[in-house]
Design an enzyme around this catalytic site. Structure first.
Site, PDB file in Angstrom:
ATOM      1  N   ASP A  24     -12.928   7.656  -1.909  1.00 33.89           N
ATOM      2  CA  ASP A  24     -13.877   8.082  -1.635  1.00 33.89           C
ATOM      3  C   ASP A  24     -14.521   8.122  -0.250  1.00 33.89           C
ATOM      4  OD1 ASP A  24     -14.286   9.246  -4.106  1.00 33.89           O
ATOM      5  OD2 ASP A  24     -15.173   7.036  -4.859  1.00 33.89           O
ATOM      6  N   HIS A  36      -7.810   6.230  -6.597  1.00 33.40           N
ATOM      7  CA  HIS A  36      -8.108   6.429  -8.053  1.00 33.40           C
ATOM      8  C   HIS A  36      -7.941   7.904  -8.246  1.00 33.40           C
ATOM      9  CE1 HIS A  36     -12.097   7.106  -5.926  1.00 33.40           C
ATOM     10  NE2 HIS A  36     -12.475   8.086  -6.952  1.00 33.40           N
ATOM     11  N   ARG A  76     -14.108  15.085 -21.495  1.00 37.02           N
ATOM     12  CA  ARG A  76     -14.622  13.962 -20.692  1.00 37.02           C
ATOM     13  C   ARG A  76     -15.799  14.211 -19.545  1.00 37.02           C
ATOM     14  NH1 ARG A  76     -13.153  11.115 -15.915  1.00 37.02           N
ATOM     15  NH2 ARG A  76     -13.640   8.767 -15.964  1.00 37.02           N
ATOM     16  N   HIS A 135      -7.116   9.942  -4.868  1.00 35.49           N
ATOM     17  CA  HIS A 135      -8.112   9.778  -3.474  1.00 35.49           C
ATOM     18  C   HIS A 135      -8.709   8.736  -3.450  1.00 35.49           C
ATOM     19  CE1 HIS A 135     -10.960  11.167  -6.691  1.00 35.49           C
ATOM     20  NE2 HIS A 135     -11.807  10.611  -5.612  1.00 35.49           N
TER      21      HIS A 135
END
Length: 201
Positions: A61, A116, A126, A59
């Site tokens: 942002d 990204h 993570r 996607h």
């Protein structure tokens, strides 16, 4: 974090010749006082078979800028023309800055938004923290007039952040394309044409 975002905005807009007079909503002190910046915490648990799971789908942002802190576990990937998906390895003390769709529109495509995704890790949990920096919700974002001329027409129509968030919810990675009014013949890869696996539609 907001002060850093303001400094980054002017570091990016300055080389384009943009001043406070060109961006009235930056305010009389050019400090983007009314701009917004929610913080998002992302948690990606370990996954025994990472090839069969996606931490966060590909996607762009819906922001001006996204400032990202990631822990010491890799997982962030960005899409680049040619090599495809490239890992962004964590660096101690460093932040990742992604250009968002609204800065893409504001710069008339000179600063492309970053496609990204996040992949999961087989052995390590993570964490990342994203500062999602955007304009006041009711401010119309459109290509800056100083960047427009007969050979560089406006590529996108004016839209508020609130309107764009609604558009993104409906069209996801086609949102930027849906507000485009002119398509250059030599355009680079459009984020809406790239699938999560890196293939171009």
């Amino acid at each position: 974090m907001k002060q850093l975002a303001v400094r980054l905005m002017w570091l990016m807009l300055g080389p384009l010749g943009i001043t406070q007079e060109d961006l009235k909503w930056a305010g009389p002190k050019a400090d983007f006082k009314e701009a917004n910046g929610p913080i998002q915490l992302n948690s990606y648990p370990t996954c025994p078979d990472p090839d069969r799971a996606m931490g966060l789908a590909a996607h762009t942002d819906s922001t001006l800028l996204t400032i990202l802190y990631q822990d010491n576990t890799s997982g962030l990937q960005v899409f680049r023309d040619g090599p495809g998906w490239v890992s962004v390895s964590p660096l101690q003390g460093a932040l990742v800055v992604n250009v968002g769709d609204l800065l893409h529109i504001l710069s008339n495509g000179l600063y492309p938004s970053v496609l990204h995704r996040a992949v999961v890790n087989r052995n390590r949990h993570r964490l990342s923290v994203a500062y999602l920096y955007g304009p006041p919700a009711n401010v119309q974002i459109s290509p800056l007039s100083k960047l427009i001329d007969p050979t560089h027409p406006p590529l996108y129509r004016a839209i508020t952040w609130a309107e764009y968030l609604d558009t993104k919810a409906k069209h996801f990675n086609n949102a930027l394309s849906s507000v485009r009014v002119w398509i250059p013949l030599n355009r680079s890869v459009d984020p809406s044409s790239v699938e999560a696996d890196g293939m171009i539609n």
